[in-house]
Design a protein around this motif. Structure first.
Motif, PDB file in Angstrom:
ATOM      1  N   ASN A 112       0.829  -1.202   0.000  1.00 45.74           N
ATOM      2  CA  ASN A 112       0.000   0.000   0.000  1.00 45.74           C
ATOM      3  C   ASN A 112       0.868   1.259   0.000  1.00 45.74           C
ATOM      4  N   TYR A 113       0.293   2.304  -0.558  1.00 47.90           N
ATOM      5  CA  TYR A 113       0.980   3.586  -0.679  1.00 47.90           C
ATOM      6  C   TYR A 113       0.116   4.693  -0.085  1.00 47.90           C
ATOM      7  N   LEU A 114       0.791   5.736   0.412  1.00 45.70           N
ATOM      8  CA  LEU A 114       0.129   6.971   0.785  1.00 45.70           C
ATOM      9  C   LEU A 114       0.872   8.117   0.100  1.00 45.70           C
ATOM     10  N   MET A 128       2.133   9.295 -10.172  1.00 46.24           N
ATOM     11  CA  MET A 128       2.301   8.159  -9.261  1.00 46.24           C
ATOM     12  C   MET A 128       0.973   7.471  -8.996  1.00 46.24           C
ATOM     13  N   ALA A 129      -0.067   8.265  -8.716  1.00 49.65           N
ATOM     14  CA  ALA A 129      -1.386   7.685  -8.466  1.00 49.65           C
ATOM     15  C   ALA A 129      -1.862   6.897  -9.678  1.00 49.65           C
ATOM     16  N   GLU A 130      -1.690   7.459 -10.861  1.00 45.91           N
ATOM     17  CA  GLU A 130      -2.143   6.790 -12.076  1.00 45.91           C
ATOM     18  C   GLU A 130      -1.346   5.516 -12.347  1.00 45.91           C
ATOM     19  N   GLU A 131      -0.053   5.560 -12.076  1.00 42.44           N
ATOM     20  CA  GLU A 131       0.799   4.392 -12.309  1.00 42.44           C
ATOM     21  C   GLU A 131       0.451   3.242 -11.359  1.00 42.44           C
ATOM     22  N   ILE A 132       0.269   3.564 -10.091  1.00 43.85           N
ATOM     23  CA  ILE A 132      -0.052   2.522  -9.111  1.00 43.85           C
ATOM     24  C   ILE A 132      -1.394   1.875  -9.432  1.00 43.85           C
ATOM     25  N   LYS A 133      -2.380   2.711  -9.760  1.00 41.00           N
ATOM     26  CA  LYS A 133      -3.697   2.166 -10.095  1.00 41.00           C
ATOM     27  C   LYS A 133      -3.644   1.335 -11.371  1.00 41.00           C
ATOM     28  N   ALA A 138      -1.231  -2.794  -5.768  1.00 48.27           N
ATOM     29  CA  ALA A 138      -1.236  -2.270  -4.409  1.00 48.27           C
ATOM     30  C   ALA A 138      -2.385  -1.281  -4.263  1.00 48.27           C
ATOM     31  N   THR A 139      -2.771  -1.013  -3.028  1.00 45.74           N
ATOM     32  CA  THR A 139      -3.756   0.031  -2.762  1.00 45.74           C
ATOM     33  C   THR A 139      -3.035   1.365  -2.631  1.00 45.74           C
ATOM     34  N   VAL A 140      -3.727   2.445  -2.956  1.00 49.29           N
ATOM     35  CA  VAL A 140      -3.119   3.769  -2.859  1.00 49.29           C
ATOM     36  C   VAL A 140      -4.141   4.759  -2.342  1.00 49.29           C
ATOM     37  N   LYS A 188       3.397  -0.103   9.093  1.00 47.13           N
ATOM     38  CA  LYS A 188       4.854  -0.214   8.987  1.00 47.13           C
ATOM     39  C   LYS A 188       5.328  -0.546   7.579  1.00 47.13           C
ATOM     40  N   ASN A 189       4.417  -0.995   6.724  1.00 48.78           N
ATOM     41  CA  ASN A 189       4.806  -1.369   5.362  1.00 48.78           C
ATOM     42  C   ASN A 189       4.408  -0.346   4.309  1.00 48.78           C
ATOM     43  N   THR A 190       3.783   0.744   4.717  1.00 50.35           N
ATOM     44  CA  THR A 190       3.296   1.733   3.755  1.00 50.35           C
ATOM     45  C   THR A 190       4.445   2.534   3.154  1.00 50.35           C
ATOM     46  N   GLY A 191       4.414   2.673   1.835  1.00 44.59           N
ATOM     47  CA  GLY A 191       5.344   3.562   1.159  1.00 44.59           C
ATOM     48  C   GLY A 191       4.714   4.939   1.056  1.00 44.59           C
ATOM     49  N   VAL A 192       5.350   5.953   1.662  1.00 44.10           N
ATOM     50  CA  VAL A 192       4.789   7.296   1.730  1.00 44.10           C
ATOM     51  C   VAL A 192       5.612   8.236   0.846  1.00 44.10           C
ATOM     52  N   TYR A 193       4.906   9.004   0.010  1.00 39.20           N
ATOM     53  CA  TYR A 193       5.550   9.947  -0.902  1.00 39.20           C
ATOM     54  C   TYR A 193       4.950  11.323  -0.664  1.00 39.20           C
ATOM     55  N   LEU A 194       5.822  12.300  -0.456  1.00 45.36           N
ATOM     56  CA  LEU A 194       5.416  13.615   0.035  1.00 45.36           C
ATOM     57  C   LEU A 194       5.977  14.717  -0.850  1.00 45.36           C
TER      58      LEU A 194
END
Length: 327
Positions: A112-114, A128-133, A138-140, A188-194
């Motif tokens: 999962n991503y945030l 990034m949102a479009e690529e993950i979907k 994974a969920t985003v 703990k497993n979330t990939g976060v992009y800011l």
């Protein structure tokens, strides 16, 4: 002294206002645009005070469209001139751009991503949102914070991709965003992009660093080094060269040193790489650290600063560049 960049000619092929003070600009290279990975940016050669400078802009989307790159530029009254120049461009104008480069790559392999965006910091996160979907592996979720909907580009585009996983916050009606709420969407497993303004990003980084999660799970791209103080003119003394240089309020210290013939090594010009750091010998004001290179502890010590973004407020500065510059 700057590394990289093979400059190519491009033409402005389209311009469209996407929000209040946010303009989307489509740039078509003479040759077809190169493919890129999400999170990439291009450098653009802009003219400020009749002199060429470089600004970086994130590429929107997952790939070029019709052989062209798409960027979005927010008009900032307190800018050093880059956004003002970009807003003077018209369709068919010629401009020089770099090849795509990526210092904000999306890593795969998490469940999962945030994605967290503040204002115009949304630009690298759209792709990034479009690529993950698109990959569907994974969920985003996305947190998108801005003043109000009229000031925030790409809301409808993101709603179409993320649906209920797009979490909007409007500060003019909802108040200041509570950065602790990011933990409602993370583990703990979330990939976060800011990506966003300096103050917003620093607040997110601070709560993340104090969380039980791995610091390496949070990745960020800087947008605009807004700082704690409004830009103002200050003087820089360099005893080794017996020189005193004035830095204008719309000018970086790095640019002022360059124009004075003082060599400073640099690359990113966004306060990330640390190549342009200089030694602080004395300061009569407050150091406005606007970089993402030094730790908070190092910034409190006020021994070094990044010449490309950091400034002085209400005083002057004495530095040593630590490089053999031109007299």
């Amino acid at each position: 002294m700057r590394f990289r960049n093979n400059w190519i000619d491009a033409k402005v092929s389209a311009i469209e206002d996407k929000a209040n003070n946010v303009r989307q600009i489509t740039l078509k290279p003479i040759d077809a645009a190169l493919s890129f990975t999400v999170g990439s940016h291009i450098d653009v050669s802009v003219i400020i005070n009749d002199k060429p400078e470089i600004r970086s802009y994130s590429l929107i989307g997952t790939q070029p469209t019709d052989g062209a790159y798409t960027i979005a530029v927010k008009r900032l009254e307190a800018s050093r001139g880059g956004s003002k120049y970009m807003w003077t461009l018209e369709v068919d104008n010629q401009i020089k751009i770099s090849q795509p480069s990526n210092h904000f790559e999306l890593s795969y392999g998490v469940s999962n991503y945030l994605l967290i965006a503040g204002g115009i910091g949304i630009t690298p996160l759209v792709g990034m949102a479009e690529e993950i979907k698109k990959k569907g592996l994974a969920t985003v979720n996305m947190i998108y914070v801005g003043v109000n909907p009229a000031e925030m580009p790409y809301i409808d585009r993101l709603k179409a991709v993320l649906e209920n996983n797009l979490h909007l916050h409007f500060s003019d009606t909802d108040g200041l965003y509570d950065v602790n709420r990011i933990f409602e969407l993370t583990n703990k497993n979330t990939g976060v992009y800011l990506c966003g303004p300096l103050g917003f990003m620093n607040a997110i980084r601070k709560v993340w660093e104090n969380s039980p999660f791995e610091n390496t799970n949070l990745r960020y791209e800087t947008f605009g080094a807004s700082g704690l103080f409004a830009p103002q003119t200050f003087k820089v003394k360099l005893p080794r060269f017996n020189r005193e240089i004035e830095v204008a309020e719309n000018q970086s210290m790095l640019k002022a040193l360059e124009e004075a013939g003082i060599d400073v090594m640099y690359d990113c010009q966004k306060g990330e790489c640390g190549l342009c750091q200089v030694n602080i010998l004395e300061c009569t004001g407050a150091i406005d650290h606007r970089d993402f290179f030094f730790s908070e502890k190092q910034k409190q010590q006020n021994k070094k600063m990044c010449a490309c973004v950091s400034r002085v407020a209400n005083g002057d500065l004495v530095i040593d560049t630590s490089y053999r510059g031109k007299v």
